[in-house]
Design a protein around this motif. Sequence first.
Motif, mmCIF file in Angstrom:
data_model
loop_
_atom_site.group_PDB
_atom_site.id
_atom_site.type_symbol
_atom_site.label_atom_id
_atom_site.label_comp_id
_atom_site.label_asym_id
_atom_site.label_seq_id
_atom_site.Cartn_x
_atom_site.Cartn_y
_atom_site.Cartn_z
ATOM 1 N N TYR A 75 1.160 -1.364 -0.086
ATOM 2 C CA TYR A 75 0.237 0.456 0.119
ATOM 3 C C TYR A 75 0.950 0.980 0.229
ATOM 4 N N VAL A 76 0.518 1.908 -1.343
ATOM 5 C CA VAL A 76 1.445 3.535 -0.934
ATOM 6 C C VAL A 76 0.632 4.215 -0.644
ATOM 7 N N LYS A 77 1.493 4.693 0.467
ATOM 8 C CA LYS A 77 0.509 6.212 1.378
ATOM 9 C C LYS A 77 0.916 7.914 0.908
ATOM 10 N N PRO A 78 0.574 8.654 1.234
ATOM 11 C CA PRO A 78 0.770 9.741 1.213
ATOM 12 C C PRO A 78 2.047 10.278 1.890
ATOM 13 N N LEU A 79 2.467 11.121 1.127
ATOM 14 C CA LEU A 79 4.182 11.505 1.959
ATOM 15 C C LEU A 79 3.546 11.735 3.502
ATOM 16 N N PRO A 80 4.466 11.982 3.948
ATOM 17 C CA PRO A 80 4.608 11.942 5.682
ATOM 18 C C PRO A 80 3.453 13.488 6.034
ATOM 19 N N MET A 81 2.704 13.507 7.236
ATOM 20 C CA MET A 81 1.992 14.772 7.413
ATOM 21 C C MET A 81 3.260 15.130 8.279
ATOM 22 N N LEU A 82 3.280 16.807 8.153
ATOM 23 C CA LEU A 82 4.394 17.703 8.786
ATOM 24 C C LEU A 82 3.832 17.704 10.470
ATOM 25 N N ALA B 44 7.301 16.579 1.071
ATOM 26 C CA ALA B 44 6.221 17.372 1.220
ATOM 27 C C ALA B 44 6.279 18.356 0.782
ATOM 28 N N VAL B 45 7.102 19.191 1.722
ATOM 29 C CA VAL B 45 7.354 20.468 0.857
ATOM 30 C C VAL B 45 8.620 20.345 0.346
ATOM 31 N N SER B 46 9.743 19.417 -0.207
ATOM 32 C CA SER B 46 10.277 19.218 -1.251
ATOM 33 C C SER B 46 9.883 19.470 -2.282
ATOM 34 N N LEU B 47 8.961 18.660 -2.654
ATOM 35 C CA LEU B 47 7.592 18.253 -3.248
ATOM 36 C C LEU B 47 7.507 19.310 -3.941
ATOM 37 N N GLN C 181 1.765 23.928 6.121
ATOM 38 C CA GLN C 181 0.363 23.778 6.135
ATOM 39 C C GLN C 181 -0.320 22.964 5.373
ATOM 40 N N ILE C 182 0.053 24.143 4.084
ATOM 41 C CA ILE C 182 -1.081 23.735 2.197
ATOM 42 C C ILE C 182 -0.741 22.274 2.185
ATOM 43 N N CYS C 183 0.128 21.838 2.328
ATOM 44 C CA CYS C 183 0.772 20.339 2.545
ATOM 45 C C CYS C 183 0.678 19.633 3.571
ATOM 46 N N ASN C 184 0.138 19.789 4.715
ATOM 47 C CA ASN C 184 -0.874 19.198 5.073
ATOM 48 C C ASN C 184 -2.486 19.121 5.480
ATOM 49 N N ARG C 185 -2.858 20.470 4.699
ATOM 50 C CA ARG C 185 -3.764 20.935 3.811
ATOM 51 C C ARG C 185 -4.210 19.913 2.850
ATOM 52 N N LEU C 186 -3.243 18.884 2.281
ATOM 53 C CA LEU C 186 -3.093 18.421 0.704
ATOM 54 C C LEU C 186 -3.227 16.926 1.882
ATOM 55 N N ASP C 187 -2.936 16.603 2.646
ATOM 56 C CA ASP C 187 -2.828 15.362 2.806
ATOM 57 C C ASP C 187 -1.372 14.593 2.215
ATOM 58 N N GLY C 188 -0.420 15.505 1.790
ATOM 59 C CA GLY C 188 0.593 14.822 2.045
ATOM 60 C C GLY C 188 0.720 14.035 -0.236
ATOM 61 N N LEU C 189 -0.591 14.294 -0.499
ATOM 62 C CA LEU C 189 -1.331 13.591 -1.263
ATOM 63 C C LEU C 189 -0.299 14.471 -2.559
ATOM 64 N N PRO C 190 0.527 13.396 -3.349
ATOM 65 C CA PRO C 190 1.564 13.842 -4.305
ATOM 66 C C PRO C 190 0.850 14.679 -5.480
ATOM 67 N N LEU C 191 -0.431 14.165 -5.862
ATOM 68 C CA LEU C 191 -1.134 15.117 -7.072
ATOM 69 C C LEU C 191 -1.694 16.316 -6.373
ATOM 70 N N ALA C 192 -2.129 15.771 -5.633
ATOM 71 C CA ALA C 192 -2.636 17.882 -5.092
ATOM 72 C C ALA C 192 -1.310 18.487 -4.873
ATOM 73 N N LEU C 193 -0.038 18.381 -4.445
ATOM 74 C CA LEU C 193 0.819 18.982 -4.139
ATOM 75 C C LEU C 193 1.250 19.750 -5.622
ATOM 76 N N GLU C 194 0.767 19.131 -6.310
ATOM 77 C CA GLU C 194 1.873 19.440 -7.876
ATOM 78 C C GLU C 194 0.638 20.374 -8.608
ATOM 79 N N LEU C 195 -0.545 19.941 -8.017
ATOM 80 C CA LEU C 195 -1.901 20.434 -8.817
ATOM 81 C C LEU C 195 -1.881 22.062 -8.115
ATOM 82 N N ALA C 196 -1.825 21.797 -6.420
ATOM 83 C CA ALA C 196 -1.166 23.548 -6.176
ATOM 84 C C ALA C 196 -0.112 24.307 -6.374
#
Length: 617
Positions: free
Chosen positions: A179-186, A202-205, A229-244
């Motif tokens: 199971y591939v999890k999102p990137l770790p929460m901060l 998540a911040v680096s991505l 806080q943005i990374c946490n709001r998006l649950d560390g989900l890579p697609l969401a981070l990239e779109l944001a």
Amino acid sequence: MIKPMKTLQIHLPENEGVQRVCPSPLFTERYLPIPLTELIGREKEVDTICALLQQPATRLLTLTGAGGVGKTHLALHVAHEMSLMFADGICFVSLASVNSVDQVLPAIASAFDLPSSQFTLRHIQTLLHERNCLLLLDNFEHIAGAAPQLKRLLSASPQSKILVTSRTILRLQGEQEFYVKPLPMLELSPLPSYEELARMPAVSLFVRRARTAHPEFELTRENALTIAQICNRLDGLPLALELAALRIKLFTPYGLLERLEKRISFLTEGPCDAPERHQSLRKTIEWSYHALNQEEQRLFRHLSIFAGSYSLHAIEAICGANNKYEATLLDTLSSLLNQSLLYRERSATQKEYRFTMLEAVREYASECLQNSEEKEEVAQAHAEYYLSLTQIMEFKNDREETLQWIRREFENLRSSFSWFLSSQEREQALRMRILELHSPQAQAICFLVMGAILATQKRYIWAIRLWGKARALTKEREEHIKSRPYEWLRSILGDNPSYAQMLETIQMQFDERDLATAWTEGESLSPKQLLAKPESSMVHTSSAPSEKETVPYFQRLTPREREVLRLLTLGLSSAVIARQLFVSLTTVNSHVRTIYNKLGVSSRSAATRYALEHHLV
């Protein structure tokens, strides 16, 4: 390393025709795409997956996880890492555009450059027989019915392995799931250092993807916390981070954070070369939802009523109470887990699993529930269930156990009491039931949660009074506790970053005298007085005075707001003010908005002019 082409002799069964000789496609590098972006923060996952593939017993390994979690990127990276392990190479087969089970084998055969006349299971079995290769099948979830064909391929090729990416497991014997999890929460409480934030995956991505849209963008000490806080709001989900990150052309990090209350509507316009269901967060989740059957969709909607994590008992009590499910609840729940729309986590006590959704997934599920006729029934069941848990806690004498329970169930308690408060009839029922309780950790729990609800609604004075009463009730049980009011609150609420920020905002907006007055009033008032409809002065703190009030706007500024206003008139940016006052950028911006409201202005220049005219600085 690119290996030379060689001739592969395929012996077809007698009824299939004569022996044919064709060039082997197993050694050309083009069958394994090279990712255009680097893999960030997945070192542990890569090592684990590589170790699994090296085990002889692992023949079929399925990488599962939510849409947009980065399964394809991870699988490609693993494949490149493992290229020397497979003597006959690695072949990548994208199934994103395959629309039916019948097209799966032709897609695999086509990837091997077999002629169309050989797009059959038998030809592919013959091709793979006695070969040591890895077949990487990407995006298998929408043609999961073809899974039995993979078993037949493996049976004919004992030295080969198959690596699959899919939102759902294939449910085959011998299948190994990862199971591939999102990137770790901060963890933002206590606030980490700039260096710690900069190292978080998540911040680096986010920063690296933001630079592709805005080359001058940089991670700084001023914006690091907001990006976290943005990374946490998006649950560390890579697609969401990239779109944001793509939105950084239009918004500052703080402006972006404010827009993320509606994630699935805001995060759109992904890469045009991605499958349609991966081009926006909404489409990604929507595709998974429409793949569910009717019973799964109903449970998916109902689970959105929960906030934070929740127990299996809570699911059974709330979602299984109406006997509307034709399939068993446990089977349907397992299906949602298998399809990566729900995931489990351990409780703090390690005695049971707890379940939760990614916030973006929950937001979509909540929309579906809002559009159904089930919302009120499910919300009432949720509120009554958690109120019953509160009553049960009346009989608990273990303070530590009670505090752990509050932390664990806090989001659901807040949600259920918020529903009671918003329902006229239910508010009366709530008051009556609270007043009937004889236990002081039980009344304290109620006041604590209600105070948090009111604080999120900016009813700060009322919230502080309720917290004061909760503290007073706690003192009755444990006189030896000497912690100051805000130390006590942080010990209970501080683990949650959003509430830690809320407490900081309250403390910044009130001077010590006002805080102490409201707190003391709350301690002395009876529960009935506290729960009665408050006068207007108890409701909002940052609003303009009523028409009857004659107190000038500027006299309503708190000492901290006056300090922020003074720095504003010096021309300092919000980031610089945050550094000077040792607070977060979010807190400064909150002060600025409150100052604007109290002074009746809408810009820095207008606030500066007002301050100078009224000799405030």
